[in-house]
Design a protein around this motif. Structure first.
Motif, PDB file in Angstrom:
ATOM      1  N   MET A  87      56.978  79.191  78.962  1.00 46.86           N
ATOM      2  CA  MET A  87      56.331  78.488  80.070  1.00 46.86           C
ATOM      3  C   MET A  87      54.944  77.982  79.665  1.00 46.86           C
ATOM      4  SD  MET A  87      57.172  80.597  83.500  1.00 46.86           S
ATOM      5  CE  MET A  87      58.370  81.888  83.296  1.00 46.86           C
ATOM      6  N   GLY A  88      54.198  78.833  78.989  1.00 47.58           N
ATOM      7  CA  GLY A  88      52.862  78.435  78.533  1.00 47.58           C
ATOM      8  C   GLY A  88      52.904  77.266  77.569  1.00 47.58           C
ATOM      9  N   MET A  89      53.840  77.307  76.636  1.00 49.74           N
ATOM     10  CA  MET A  89      53.983  76.186  75.688  1.00 49.74           C
ATOM     11  C   MET A  89      54.326  74.896  76.434  1.00 49.74           C
ATOM     12  SD  MET A  89      53.400  76.954  72.488  1.00 49.74           S
ATOM     13  CE  MET A  89      54.319  75.804  71.502  1.00 49.74           C
ATOM     14  N   ARG A  95      52.476  69.762  77.994  1.00 47.99           N
ATOM     15  CA  ARG A  95      52.014  69.140  79.232  1.00 47.99           C
ATOM     16  C   ARG A  95      53.153  68.729  80.167  1.00 47.99           C
ATOM     17  NH1 ARG A  95      46.483  69.028  79.232  1.00 47.99           N
ATOM     18  NH2 ARG A  95      45.568  68.779  77.199  1.00 47.99           N
ATOM     19  N   LYS A  96      54.168  69.596  80.262  1.00 49.05           N
ATOM     20  CA  LYS A  96      55.278  69.377  81.186  1.00 49.05           C
ATOM     21  C   LYS A  96      54.861  69.840  82.583  1.00 49.05           C
ATOM     22  CE  LYS A  96      59.124  70.284  77.985  1.00 49.05           C
ATOM     23  NZ  LYS A  96      60.304  71.162  77.801  1.00 49.05           N
ATOM     24  N   SER A  97      55.522  69.322  83.578  1.00 47.30           N
ATOM     25  CA  SER A  97      55.300  69.787  84.944  1.00 47.30           C
ATOM     26  C   SER A  97      56.011  71.133  85.131  1.00 47.30           C
ATOM     27  CB  SER A  97      55.849  68.771  85.942  1.00 47.30           C
ATOM     28  OG  SER A  97      57.271  68.726  85.859  1.00 47.30           O
TER      29      SER A  97
END
Length: 135
Positions: A87-89, A95-97
Motif C-alpha cells: 500500500m505504501g509503495m 502515486r496511485k489513488s
C-alpha cells in the motif's frame, strides 16, 4: 522475545520487501512485454509466492521460533507487513489513488495479491512442518 529475534524478524520483513520489489520490477520489464499485463500479474502471484517461500525456507529456522503457533504468528506479521508495504509503495512511490491501490488486492479485478498474502501467512508454518517431518 529477545532483541536478536526482533532483529531477525525485521530483517526478514525487509528482505521479503526487497525481493518482492525486484520481482515486481522484473515482471514489468521482462514479463509484461511478452505475455501482457493481465497474464503477468496472475503469473506473478504464483512466482512471488514461490520466492517468498524460498526466502522463508532459508531464513525462518534461524529465527528460533517454537511450534506452529509462533510460526503462524510470524506469517500473520509478514503478511501484514507486506500488505502495508505494498500500500505504501502504491500510494507514496507510484502515486496511485487509494481506490487503485485497493484494486490490487481484489481478485475480482484479476489481481491475486491477496492470495499471495494468504499463502505468506502459512509459509513459516509450512517451513516449520517441513523441518519437523523432513528434518
Amino acid at each position: 522475545m529477545t532483541t536478536e529475534t526482533l532483529i531477525r524478524v525485521a530483517s526478514l520483513c525487509v528482505l521479503l520487501a526487497c525481493a518482492e520489489t525486484l520481482h515486481g520490477i522484473a515482471r514489468t520489464v521482462l514479463v509484461v512485454p511478452r505475455i501482457g499485463k493481465d497474464r503477468a500479474i496472475k503469473l506473478s502471484a504464483l512466482t512471488g509466492s514461490i520466492l517468498a517461500f524460498m526466502i522463508c525456507y532459508v531464513f525462518v529456522p534461524a529465527i528460533g521460533l517454537q511450534g506452529p503457533a509462533q510460526h503462524l504468528a510470524l506469517g500473520l506479521l509478514l503478511a501484514t507487513f507486506m500488505a502495508l508495504f505494498d500500500m505504501g509503495m502504491g500510494l507514496l512511490v507510484m502515486r496511485k489513488s487509494w481506490r487503485k491501490v485497493m484494486t490490487d488486492f481484489d481478485p475480482r479485478t484479476g489481481n491475486y495479491l491477496v492470495l499471495g498474502l494468504a499463502f505468506l501467512v502459512w509459509a513459516p508454518t509450512l517451513v516449520f512442518l517441513l523441518e519437523v517431518c523432513c528434518g
